[in-house]
Design an enzyme around this catalytic site. Structure first.
Site, short mmCIF file in Angstrom:
data_model
loop_
_atom_site.label_atom_id
_atom_site.label_comp_id
_atom_site.label_asym_id
_atom_site.label_seq_id
_atom_site.Cartn_x
_atom_site.Cartn_y
_atom_site.Cartn_z
N GLU A 45 43.78 22.69 85.02
CA GLU A 45 43.25 21.29 85.28
C GLU A 45 42.84 21.42 86.67
OE1 GLU A 45 46.25 18.58 82.51
OE2 GLU A 45 46.60 19.13 84.44
N ASP A 55 40.53 12.88 83.74
CA ASP A 55 41.84 13.38 83.32
C ASP A 55 43.02 12.26 83.65
OD1 ASP A 55 44.10 15.25 82.41
OD2 ASP A 55 43.90 16.71 83.79
N GLY A 56 44.21 12.63 83.11
CA GLY A 56 45.38 11.63 83.49
C GLY A 56 46.19 12.18 84.57
N GLY A 112 52.68 17.59 83.48
CA GLY A 112 53.52 17.26 82.41
C GLY A 112 53.34 18.02 81.03
N LYS A 116 52.01 4.65 86.13
CA LYS A 116 52.09 5.93 86.88
C LYS A 116 51.79 5.63 88.40
CE LYS A 116 52.28 8.22 82.91
NZ LYS A 116 52.43 7.14 81.91
#
Length: 223
Positions: free
Chosen positions: A103, A81-82, A96, A121
């Site tokens: 998640e 995942d980001g 976001g 990031k």
């Protein structure tokens, strides 16, 4: 490299963490979408995926990847995942895309968390990105008052004049202006507020691996 090219590079690099023949966890957001597209090219190597949002599930199915309910899965080899922000210790702000609760649930079942993001990031201290908090709708005002005592400015997330509603039927409060010196401590503190579903701090269970896209290529970090 553009930001999208950096995201695509880390998405491609994340494929090597996919264990053949297993079910993997997949996150939500623009970087996760690049990963899903890369995953589609090797879909025959995996059994399927658990999605962290309805949008992710739809994109996975669009690539012909079987989507499993987490209740039918005992464990996941990896969750990819980001993040909206990540520190050198693997602590993250996520949410976001308003999928923070699912998640966090999917990540909790995975043996390894691989965070994929563009290099912008990476931060020394979390908090420049507003901290998302998912709340039960009837508790929104009460929770906002409690969050205000922490030193930030809570704002209900809205779109087109209406509160953003998560896949869980809840609202999101974004807390602006925080400088988070103790991410794990603040995560526990906010999660203890009655009416909070979860907070978008991933510190008590942070990333194990970070893949960051830079102009010089993919930077790999382990935590």
């Amino acid at each position: 490299m553009t930001q999208d090219e950096m995201k695509q590079a880390v998405a491609r690099a994340a494929i090597e963490y996919v264990t053949p023949g297993e079910i993997i966890g997949v996150g939500t957001g623009s970087t996760a979408n690049f990963f899903i597209d890369e995953l589609g090219a090797i879909k025959d190597r995996i059994k399927g995926a658990v999605a962290s949002s309805e949008a992710t599930a739809e994109r996975l199915r669009g690539h012909g990847i079987e989507v499993f309910d987490l209740n039918d899965v005992q464990s996941l080899s990896v969750y990819i995942d980001g993040a909206d922000e990540i520190t050198l210790h693997g602590e993250m702000i996520k949410g976001g895309g308003a999928a923070l609760t699912r998640e966090k649930i999917v990540a909790s079942v995975a043996r390894q968390f691989v965070c994929i993001a563009d290099g912008s990031k990476l931060v020394k201290t979390l908090g420049a990105f507003p901290l998302p908090v998912e709340v039960i709708p009837m508790a929104q005002a009460a929770v906002a008052r409690r969050l205000q005592t922490l030193g930030g400015e809570p704002r209900l997330r809205v779109k087109d004049g209406q509160p953003v509603v998560t896949d869980n039927g809840c609202f999101i409060i974004d807390v602006h202006g925080l400088r988070i010196a103790d991410p794990a401590g603040l995560e526990a503190q906010i999660n203890d507020i009655v009416g909070v579903v979860t907070v978008g701090l991933f510190a008590r269970r942070g990333a194990n691996v970070g893949l960051l896209g830079t102009v010089d290529g993919v930077k790999r970090m382990t935590f």
